[in-house]
Enzyme design. Structure first.
Site, PDB file in Angstrom:
ATOM      1  N   LYS A   1      24.239   3.839   0.883  1.00  0.00           N
ATOM      2  CA  LYS A   1      23.976   4.523   2.144  1.00  0.00           C
ATOM      3  C   LYS A   1      25.240   5.290   2.509  1.00  0.00           C
ATOM      4  CE  LYS A   1      21.429   3.394   6.190  1.00  0.00           C
ATOM      5  NZ  LYS A   1      20.438   4.457   6.156  1.00  0.00           N
TER       6      LYS A   1
ATOM      7  N   GLU B   1      10.554   7.295  -1.964  1.00  0.00           N
ATOM      8  CA  GLU B   1      10.520   6.872  -0.564  1.00  0.00           C
ATOM      9  C   GLU B   1      10.426   8.115   0.307  1.00  0.00           C
ATOM     10  OE1 GLU B   1      14.201   5.172   0.855  1.00  0.00           O
ATOM     11  OE2 GLU B   1      15.409   6.493  -0.385  1.00  0.00           O
TER      12      GLU B   1
HETATM   13  N1  PXG Z   1      15.326   5.018   3.194  1.00  0.00           N
HETATM   14  C1  PXG Z   1      16.380   5.764   3.556  1.00  0.00           C
HETATM   15  C2  PXG Z   1      16.802   6.895   2.705  1.00  0.00           C
HETATM   16  C3  PXG Z   1      17.075   5.463   4.738  1.00  0.00           C
HETATM   17  O1  PXG Z   1      18.142   6.184   5.107  1.00  0.00           O
HETATM   18  C4  PXG Z   1      15.507   3.647   5.139  1.00  0.00           C
HETATM   19  C5  PXG Z   1      14.895   3.982   3.939  1.00  0.00           C
HETATM   20  C6  PXG Z   1      15.012   2.469   5.899  1.00  0.00           C
HETATM   21  O2  PXG Z   1      15.920   1.394   5.739  1.00  0.00           O
HETATM   22  P1  PXG Z   1      16.061   0.241   6.825  1.00  0.00           P
HETATM   23  O3  PXG Z   1      17.140  -0.630   6.292  1.00  0.00           O
HETATM   24  O4  PXG Z   1      16.432   0.906   8.106  1.00  0.00           O
HETATM   25  O5  PXG Z   1      14.762  -0.435   6.897  1.00  0.00           O
HETATM   26  C7  PXG Z   1      16.649   4.386   5.551  1.00  0.00           C
HETATM   27  C8  PXG Z   1      17.387   4.079   6.809  1.00  0.00           C
HETATM   28  C9  PXG Z   1      16.829   8.467  11.158  1.00  0.00           C
HETATM   29  C10 PXG Z   1      17.649   7.675  10.198  1.00  0.00           C
HETATM   30  O6  PXG Z   1      17.387   8.888  12.180  1.00  0.00           O
HETATM   31  C11 PXG Z   1      17.056   6.740   9.399  1.00  0.00           C
HETATM   32  C12 PXG Z   1      17.815   5.989   8.501  1.00  0.00           C
HETATM   33  C13 PXG Z   1      19.146   6.239   8.419  1.00  0.00           C
HETATM   34  C14 PXG Z   1      19.719   7.182   9.221  1.00  0.00           C
HETATM   35  C15 PXG Z   1      18.983   7.917  10.123  1.00  0.00           C
HETATM   36  O7  PXG Z   1      15.644   8.645  10.911  1.00  0.00           O
HETATM   37  N2  PXG Z   1      17.107   5.082   7.778  1.00  0.00           N
END
Ligand code: PXG
Length: 294
Positions: free
Chosen positions: A149, A182
Site C-alpha cells: 500500500k 480488484e
Molecule cells: N484495494 C485497494 C487497491 C485499496 O487501496 C482496498 C482494496 C480495500 O482494503 P481494506 O483493507 O480497506 O479493506 C483498498 C483500500 C478511497 C480509498 O478513498 C480507499 C482505499 C485506500 C485509499 C483511499 O476510496 N482502500
C-alpha cells in the site's frame, strides 16, 4: 483538526511537510486507511501489521515500534474527539535530495490524520452500484507489487479516472493476463450458489482487511469461501456481486459492463453479510477511551 506529524500535533493550516520529502517527490512511502466506530478503532492491529509489511517490502524503516504507532493512532483520535471517523496513517521516506536515492533521506516521517468520514449515499447501498472494466491493468507484481500500500497510487487513480469518465464510481481492474484483480480502492467478491469467491492475492488484489473479515463472516454463515482466478465471464454470470473496503464497507454491485448481475438488485447473501459486518463493527475494535465529558 489536529494532525500528528512525528510526535507533535499541528493545526490543519500548519500541518506541512517538506517539498524535499521523497513522499512528495517520488510517492516514496506507505499508508493505511482505517475506520473508527463508536469510540473504537476497527481492526487496528491488522492495519498496523499491513503498514509495517508494506514498509518492510520497500526497505523503509518506520522510526517507531508498532505499539507506539498504535498509541499514536488512538491518541490522534482522542485529540480530535473522534468516535466515528476515518483515519489516514502515512509514513513517507522523509526529507532527501532531488535525486532518487532513498539513502539520502535521513528520517521517515509519520503522519496521522483523524477526520470525519465521507460516506457513499445510502441509496447506493439499497439499489446497488453499476461498474465497468477499465483499460488500465493492475501493476505487475514483479514491477510494483499491488500488495504494497504505497503512496504511489497512480495505477489506481488512472483506473478511477477511467471509471469516472465512463460515468461510474468504481472500476474493475484486470491484471496483465486478463484475470480480475480488484477495484481501484476496494476488493471484489461474487456469490455463486453456496460459494463466495474473490480473486487470489496473486491476481494483483490488495490483502484487504475488509476482505479478510468478510471471508471469515461468510465461512461462519455456512458459505464455501474460495479464491480462484476469476474472469469477467464469472462476474457477469454471478448470482450476486459486491465490493469491500474500509471506507465503502460492502457495496452491492448490480451491473457490470452493461450486464445485469443476478436479479439486478442487492441479493440475500450480500444483505446477510452486510448485516453481519455492521454488527461486528459495533462491538469490536481497539478502544479510543475518550473521557465521557469530551
Ligand atoms: N484495494 C485497494 C487497491 C485499496 O487501496 C482496498 C482494496 C480495500 O482494503 P481494506 O483493507 O480497506 O479493506 C483498498 C483500500 C478511497 C480509498 O478513498 C480507499 C482505499 C485506500 C485509499 C483511499 O476510496 N482502500
Amino acid at each position: 483538526m489536529k494532525i500528528y506529524i512525528d510526535g507533535q500535533y499541528y493545526d490543519e493550516k500548519d500541518a506541512k511537510i517538506s517539498v524535499f520529502d521523497h513522499g512528495v517527490l517520488y510517492g516514496d512511502g506507505v499508508f493505511e486507511g482505517i475506520r473508527a466506530y463508536h469510540g473504537r478503532v476497527f481492526k487496528l492491529r491488522e492495519h498496523i501489521d499491513r503498514l509495517y509489511c508494506s514498509a518492510h517490502a520497500i526497505l523503509l524503516k518506520i522510526p517507531l515500534p508498532p505499539a507506539e504507532m498504535t498509541a499514536a493512532v488512538l491518541d490522534t483520535c482522542r485529540e480530535n474527539r473522534i468516535r466515528n471517523g476515518y483515519i489516514r496513517l502515512l509514513v513517507t521516506r522523509g526529507v532527501g535530495t532531488l535525486g532518487l536515492d532513498p539513502n539520502r533521506c535521513k528520517r521517515p516521517s509519520v503522519i496521522v490524520i483523524a477526520d470525519k468520514i465521507q460516506l457513499y449515499p445510502p441509496e447506493l447501498y439499497e439499489r446497488g452500484m453499476a461498474i465497468i472494466t477499465v483499460a488500465t491493468t493492475r501493476n505487475l507484481h514483479s514491477a510494483l507489487n499491488p500488495a504494497i500500500k504505497s503512496l504511489n497510487y497512480l495505477n489506481n487513480i488512472l483506473a478511477k479516472i477511467e471509471a469516472n469518465i465512463g460515468g461510474c464510481e468504481e472500476a474493475i481492474m484486470l491484471n496483465a493476463e486478463g484475470y480480475v484483480a480488484e477495484c481501484t480502492g476496494d476488493n471484489l467478491f461474487i456469490v455463486k450458489g453456496a460459494q463466495l469467491l474473490t480473486p487470489p492475492l496473486s491476481s494483483g488484489a490488495l490483502y484487504g482487511i475488509t476482505r479478510g473479515v468478510v471471508m471469515q463472516l461468510a465461512a461462519e454463515h455456512g458459505l464455501q469461501v474460495g479464491e480462484p482466478q476469476l474472469t469477467r465471464y464469472d462476474l457477469f454470470n454471478a448470482d450476486e456481486c459486491f465490493l469491500t473496503g474500509t471506507g465503502a464497507e460492502l457495496v452491492p454491485i448490480v451491473k457490470i459492463d452493461g450486464r445485469v448481475v443476478g436479479s439486478g438488485k442487492p441479493g440475500p447473501v450480500t444483505k446477510a453479510l452486510v448485516a453481519k459486518y455492521h454488527a461486528l463493527t459495533q462491538v469490536s475494535g481497539e478502544p479510543i477511551s475518550l473521557p465521557d465529558s469530551k
